[in-house]
Design a protein around this motif. Sequence first.
Motif, PDB file in Angstrom:
ATOM      1  N   LEU A 250     -14.528 -27.573  74.210  1.00  0.00           N
ATOM      2  CA  LEU A 250     -15.388 -26.398  74.377  1.00  0.00           C
ATOM      3  C   LEU A 250     -15.135 -25.706  75.715  1.00  0.00           C
ATOM      4  O   LEU A 250     -15.156 -24.466  75.803  1.00  0.00           O
ATOM      5  CB  LEU A 250     -16.857 -26.802  74.257  1.00  0.00           C
ATOM      6  N   LEU A 251     -14.903 -26.495  76.773  1.00  0.00           N
ATOM      7  CA  LEU A 251     -14.640 -25.894  78.078  1.00  0.00           C
ATOM      8  C   LEU A 251     -13.314 -25.127  78.068  1.00  0.00           C
ATOM      9  O   LEU A 251     -13.214 -24.019  78.610  1.00  0.00           O
ATOM     10  CB  LEU A 251     -14.616 -26.984  79.145  1.00  0.00           C
TER      11      LEU A 251
ATOM     12  N   THR B  62     -13.726 -21.912  76.214  1.00  0.00           N
ATOM     13  CA  THR B  62     -14.386 -20.916  77.052  1.00  0.00           C
ATOM     14  C   THR B  62     -13.376 -20.226  77.975  1.00  0.00           C
ATOM     15  O   THR B  62     -13.388 -18.998  78.137  1.00  0.00           O
ATOM     16  CB  THR B  62     -15.493 -21.578  77.888  1.00  0.00           C
TER      17      THR B  62
ATOM     18  N   ALA C 150     -11.158 -17.890  75.854  1.00  0.00           N
ATOM     19  CA  ALA C 150     -11.914 -16.708  75.441  1.00  0.00           C
ATOM     20  C   ALA C 150     -12.064 -15.730  76.608  1.00  0.00           C
ATOM     21  O   ALA C 150     -11.972 -14.506  76.437  1.00  0.00           O
ATOM     22  CB  ALA C 150     -13.285 -17.130  74.917  1.00  0.00           C
ATOM     23  N   TRP C 151     -12.288 -16.266  77.791  1.00  0.00           N
ATOM     24  CA  TRP C 151     -12.350 -15.442  79.000  1.00  0.00           C
ATOM     25  C   TRP C 151     -10.985 -14.801  79.257  1.00  0.00           C
ATOM     26  O   TRP C 151     -10.884 -13.611  79.596  1.00  0.00           O
ATOM     27  CB  TRP C 151     -12.789 -16.318  80.160  1.00  0.00           C
TER      28      TRP C 151
ATOM     29  N   VAL D 239     -11.109 -22.733  84.554  1.00  0.00           N
ATOM     30  CA  VAL D 239     -11.961 -23.261  83.489  1.00  0.00           C
ATOM     31  C   VAL D 239     -11.124 -23.932  82.397  1.00  0.00           C
ATOM     32  O   VAL D 239     -11.410 -25.060  81.967  1.00  0.00           O
ATOM     33  CB  VAL D 239     -12.834 -22.138  82.893  1.00  0.00           C
TER      34      VAL D 239
ATOM     35  N   THR E  90      -7.326 -15.208  72.447  1.00  0.00           N
ATOM     36  CA  THR E  90      -8.626 -15.333  71.778  1.00  0.00           C
ATOM     37  C   THR E  90      -8.532 -16.245  70.562  1.00  0.00           C
ATOM     38  O   THR E  90      -9.421 -17.085  70.323  1.00  0.00           O
ATOM     39  CB  THR E  90      -9.144 -13.948  71.362  1.00  0.00           C
TER      40      THR E  90
ATOM     41  N   ALA F  19      -8.641 -19.790  71.558  1.00  0.00           N
ATOM     42  CA  ALA F  19     -10.004 -20.271  71.806  1.00  0.00           C
ATOM     43  C   ALA F  19     -10.677 -20.706  70.513  1.00  0.00           C
ATOM     44  O   ALA F  19     -11.392 -21.720  70.474  1.00  0.00           O
ATOM     45  CB  ALA F  19     -10.820 -19.175  72.489  1.00  0.00           C
TER      46      ALA F  19
ATOM     47  N   VAL G 283     -12.330 -24.483  69.482  1.00  0.00           N
ATOM     48  CA  VAL G 283     -13.681 -24.715  68.962  1.00  0.00           C
ATOM     49  C   VAL G 283     -13.609 -25.590  67.718  1.00  0.00           C
ATOM     50  O   VAL G 283     -14.407 -26.523  67.541  1.00  0.00           O
ATOM     51  CB  VAL G 283     -14.383 -23.377  68.658  1.00  0.00           C
TER      52      VAL G 283
END
Length: 486
Positions: free
Chosen positions: A343-344, A347, A350-351, A371, A444, A447, A451
């Motif tokens: 999950l980290l 993130t 996605a950023w 991150v 993206t 990411a 997930v």
Amino acid sequence: MTNRTNASSGRPGLTLAVVAVVQFMVSLDLSVVNVGLPEIAAGLGFGAVGLTWVIHAYALTFGGLLLLGGKAADRYGRKRVLLLGLGLFGLASLLGGFAREPGQLVAARAAQGIGAAALAPAALALLTATFPTGKARVRAFGVWSATNAAGGAFGVLIGGLLTEYAGWRWVMFVNVPMAACALALAWRGITESAPTSRGGRPDVLGAVLVAAGMTLLVFGVVRTDRYAWTSPVTLTTLAVAVALLVAFIQVERTTAREPLIRLGLLANRAVAGANAYNLLVGAAMASAFYFASLYLQRVLGTGAALTGTMFLPLAFGVIAGSVVAVKLGYRFAPRHLLVAGGLLTATGLAWFGRIGPDGSFAGDVLGPSIVAGLGFGLCLGPVVSIATAGVAPHEAGTASGLLASSRQIGASLGLAALGTAAHERTGDTGTREALNDGYALGLTLGAVLLVVAAVIALTVLRRTSPPSRVDQVDRTDDRDPVPARD
């Protein structure tokens, strides 16, 4: 049991040092060419899509033949297979540095993958046998994951510096002294023990089928930039790829030789879950390195050396995440670390996906790198520990090869699929804005894959106790794995 005892009663510190050097080299080779890709394309005349085969050739032969490498390590001795792989890897690196046309470099990269497929599972099996249980295992896999992370992350920095100041050929030559050093350490530091498997000869036909099937699968996906998904060419290529993979499964079930993988091993919940997780992480992170490197150079106009330097926050983040994983590994089950790490990292990617054509390192790259690096480092060691725990000693090499194979196959499939999606978003304009949109989409989508990996870790892997509660455990059969206790 004999191999585990011999390994453990030898020199575990030297064994760990050899495995660390080997893993650093293998991981470095996955990323060291990324920054040099634009120079490689200009120097040898690669096209935009053909350039990806500099990565695919290595990842596919590495991933496709890892099962054969793991089986050979169990059958013929881990030290012997490790030395053979190191020799081939070093020679292929030398020849690749002298390449004069695209085909020669791709062939050298494929040969590097074959060498890596022999040495990587042998090294990991040695580590598993030398540190079978308890806190020593957590620390050993912490060192392994840190060197794995450092090789992949610092490979980009090293590649950038070499490309700009010495020429792209040195991204190949740099492996030669490392292979020689690892060869010398392994020759002197590892005591060969009796092979753990006394079965028949390994199933070479199965290895050829799985490697050919995966290559055709990636080839079919990559060529969708020229042939639509519904075109006869694409459908035929993908159908043949699936047929080869089905034939591989059938051969494994019926071969008179020693199968590459006992299909019952995949019924082990820990093995299956860890490999599914690893495949998705490999797909996301290999693509992220690729897109981030091209974004810095082709969109922001950064030079190769500075691009490599800009990957340092990611490198330090991965190392820091690996260290944190060791500390938390005494308190939390590996399953929880995989969820948190996935999950980290998602993130961070996605950023990263919010990059812009007029962006900057401080505003668009630095934060996401830290991150994503922390998350990636957090899950490296635990996934290996889970995938190799509860596996019989004579299948340690096979389980190690399967895990490394899932990462490499995931990397190649992910780069093919996400690269194709990015290319379709970019189109044929080639402007900075169009390139940025394609790279942002690829990051993206990476990411999203992470997930899904976190969901797999949460739902597939069993609830177990952290190793600090039970330091010594017995091996169990495939129906009752104990992934978190090691």
